[in-house]
Each structure stands twice: as structure tokens, then as C-alpha cells.
Design a protein around this motif. Structure first.
Motif, short mmCIF file in Angstrom:
data_model
loop_
_atom_site.label_atom_id
_atom_site.label_comp_id
_atom_site.label_asym_id
_atom_site.label_seq_id
_atom_site.Cartn_x
_atom_site.Cartn_y
_atom_site.Cartn_z
N UNK A 46 14.10 -46.69 -3.97
CA UNK A 46 12.95 -47.50 -4.32
C UNK A 46 12.97 -47.65 -5.84
N UNK A 47 12.78 -48.85 -6.34
CA UNK A 47 12.85 -49.11 -7.78
C UNK A 47 11.55 -49.77 -8.21
N UNK A 48 10.97 -49.24 -9.28
CA UNK A 48 9.70 -49.78 -9.79
C UNK A 48 9.90 -50.35 -11.19
N UNK A 49 9.60 -51.64 -11.34
CA UNK A 49 9.64 -52.31 -12.63
C UNK A 49 8.23 -52.35 -13.22
N UNK A 50 8.08 -51.85 -14.42
CA UNK A 50 6.82 -52.04 -15.14
C UNK A 50 6.72 -53.51 -15.56
N UNK A 68 11.71 -56.98 -1.50
CA UNK A 68 10.62 -56.87 -2.47
C UNK A 68 9.38 -56.36 -1.74
N UNK A 69 8.87 -55.21 -2.18
CA UNK A 69 7.75 -54.57 -1.50
C UNK A 69 6.40 -54.93 -2.11
N UNK A 70 6.36 -55.10 -3.42
CA UNK A 70 5.09 -55.48 -4.07
C UNK A 70 5.41 -56.14 -5.41
N UNK A 71 4.42 -56.88 -5.92
CA UNK A 71 4.61 -57.58 -7.18
C UNK A 71 5.58 -58.75 -7.04
N UNK A 99 8.03 -59.87 -14.68
CA UNK A 99 6.97 -60.12 -15.65
C UNK A 99 5.67 -59.40 -15.28
N UNK A 100 5.33 -59.39 -14.00
CA UNK A 100 4.07 -58.78 -13.58
C UNK A 100 4.23 -57.35 -13.08
N UNK A 101 5.48 -56.91 -12.91
CA UNK A 101 5.74 -55.60 -12.30
C UNK A 101 6.09 -55.77 -10.83
N UNK A 102 6.90 -54.87 -10.30
CA UNK A 102 7.33 -54.97 -8.91
C UNK A 102 7.86 -53.64 -8.42
N UNK A 103 7.82 -53.46 -7.10
CA UNK A 103 8.51 -52.35 -6.44
C UNK A 103 9.45 -52.97 -5.42
N UNK A 104 10.70 -52.56 -5.46
CA UNK A 104 11.70 -53.10 -4.53
C UNK A 104 12.44 -51.96 -3.84
N UNK A 105 12.93 -52.24 -2.64
CA UNK A 105 13.81 -51.34 -1.89
C UNK A 105 15.22 -51.88 -2.11
N UNK A 169 18.39 -46.88 10.03
CA UNK A 169 17.64 -46.60 8.82
C UNK A 169 16.33 -47.37 8.89
N UNK A 170 15.23 -46.71 8.55
CA UNK A 170 13.90 -47.27 8.74
C UNK A 170 13.08 -47.09 7.47
N UNK A 171 12.39 -48.15 7.05
CA UNK A 171 11.39 -48.06 6.00
C UNK A 171 10.10 -48.63 6.56
N UNK A 172 9.05 -47.85 6.55
CA UNK A 172 7.76 -48.31 7.09
C UNK A 172 7.10 -49.21 6.04
N UNK A 173 6.84 -50.44 6.42
CA UNK A 173 6.26 -51.42 5.50
C UNK A 173 4.75 -51.55 5.66
N UNK A 174 4.27 -51.49 6.89
CA UNK A 174 2.84 -51.56 7.17
C UNK A 174 2.53 -50.68 8.36
N UNK A 175 1.28 -50.19 8.43
CA UNK A 175 0.90 -49.34 9.55
C UNK A 175 1.57 -47.99 9.46
N UNK A 176 1.85 -47.40 10.63
CA UNK A 176 2.50 -46.10 10.64
C UNK A 176 3.28 -45.89 11.93
#
Length: 227
Positions: A46-50, A68-71, A99-105, A169-176
Motif C-alpha cells: 500500500x502506498x500513500x502519497x501526501x 487507486x483506493x482513495x484520493x 496533487x490532492x494525496x492518494x492511497x494506492x495498492x 490474493x485478497x484486499x478488502x475494499x468495502x464491508x468485511x
């Protein structure tokens, strides 16, 4: 550096077990999920851009896969808001920033050497989804060695109905997701070895997951052969 590098073993990381670590590039942090190698590595992260952070232009000899997970993640003057899936084949390059920040897988150096297709898919677009066996699926990539997709599960619906012959391989995006007494909340990551049949189901609110299957057979086969 070796992190979760034995692909014959099951591994999972819950959000509370994940730790952000500064990368060599200012403003960019990462959570290392699995890794073989130092800075130039076969890696899942997981990579987070400020906001207003960037990487210099660089190349990926083994390809790069991004969700792209957020931003908003950007590269070469093109913006990719949350929900975009990108697949850059081996030997491709780009200059990523946010520019706004992001979190990516991100998955690095995990593609076949002969892969050539660039893939960009907006998973927020309803036309990207289809119904198969009564389940909503967003296909992202398929070849002879792997299948990549998003899946939406209804409440209490099992994720798998048969053993996974080539691993998953699994990444939970929403819910559980729920497995016996373990709850995998949003951004939990799991890697399941070949030929297992885990009893994993969606929670009461359903779940949306990133799912990659059948890719571990080639990795384990190469390890056995000493490649």
C-alpha cells in the motif's frame, strides 16, 4: 529484504497490523505486504502519497499493477481518482504524483516478461461490471497465469465455493469478510496458498474485494525448479 516471501504459506495482515514506513521519496509512505528485494524489489504494497508529492520518472522492468483506493493518483498528466485500475507492462515507465494525496495498492515486478498490454479501467463505471453465477464481477485482467477482478458479495455469501487450485490474493475494499471468529475489515490483505478451500464469507453488510487467483502456481513452480 524478505517480507512474507514464502508463497507456500498463508498470510494475512489486518489494518491494525499494518505500519506506514517512509520511502526514499519525500512525502511518499508505504506498507510492505510482501517483498523480495531491497529498493528494487518484487513487492506488494500500500502506498500513500501526501498532497503535492511525486516520484521522479522511472521504469518498471517487471511491470506494475495499481488500484487507486482513495484520493487521486496521477501519472504523466493524467488523473486517476479512487476506483481506477492500471496495469503497466514490463519495461514501461511513468512519472507518478498526487496533487490532492492518494492511497494506492501496488504490485511490482510480478508480470510475465511477454506481457505488453496497458490496461486502464474505471471500476466506478457500471459498464465495467457484469453478473456471473449470480455475483457482480468487474474483470480487470486475465491471461494464462492469473485472473484479476473485483467482486461484490452479498451478506453472508461465501467468497469461494471450491478449492483454489492456483492460490489467491485478497484486499478488502468495502464491508468485511469473516472466517470463523476472524473479521477482515476494510483494507485487510490476505494471500492464500494453492489448493486450499477457506470458509470465508461476507459480513452482514456484504463486501467488495480485489481478488487475484491462479498466480501462485507459477511462483512456487519456479521456486521448486530453483529459478
Amino acid at each position: 529484504m524478505l517480507i512474507n516471501a514464502d508463497f507456500s504459506q498463508r498470510v494475512s495482515l489486518l489494518p491494525e497490523q499494518q505500519q506506514w514506513i517512509a520511502s526514499p521519496q519525500s512525502g511518499v509512505e508505504r506498507i510492505m505486504l510482501d517483498r523480495i528485494g531491497a529498493e528494487k524489489a518484487r513487492a506488494t504494497s500500500l502506498v500513500r502519497y501526501a498532497p503535492h508529492s511525486h516520484f521522479p520518472r522511472h521504469y518498471h522492468p517487471g511491470g506494475e499493477e495499481i488500484l487507486v483506493l482513495s484520493g487521486t493518483f496521477s501519472a504523466d498528466d493524467t488523473d486517476y481518482p479512487a476506483g481506477w485500475y492500471l496495469r503497466n507492462p514490463p519495461k514501461s515507465g511513468h512519472q507518478p504524483y498526487s496533487d490532492e494525496g492518494a492511497i494506492i495498492f501496488v504490485k511490482l515486478r510480478q508480470m510475465r516478461a511477454d506481457e505488453q498490454r496497458h490496461v486502464t479501467i474505471d471500476t466506478n463505471d457500471k459498464s465495467s461490471w457484469q453478473v456471473k453465477d449470480n455475483r457482480e464481477i468487474c474483470p480487470l485482467f486475465t491471461d494464462s497465469s492469473e485472473q484479476v477482478m473485483l467482486q461484490r458479495l452479498k451478506a453472508n455469501e461465501p467468497l469461494f465455493t471450491a478449492p483454489i487450485s492456483g492460490g489467491a490474493e485478497i484486499l478488502v475494499l468495502e464491508g468485511e469478510l469473516i472466517e470463523e471468529h476472524q473479521v477482515y475489515k476494510r483494507r485487510s490483505w490476505l494471500r492464500l496458498p494453492i489448493d486450499v478451500a477457506p470458509l470465508i464469507k461476507a459480513g452482514e453488510q456484504g463486501a467488495t474485494v480485489y481478488l487475484k487467483i491462479n498466480h501462485l502456481s507459477a511462483i512456487i513452480g519456479a521456486e521448486v525448479a530453483g529459478v
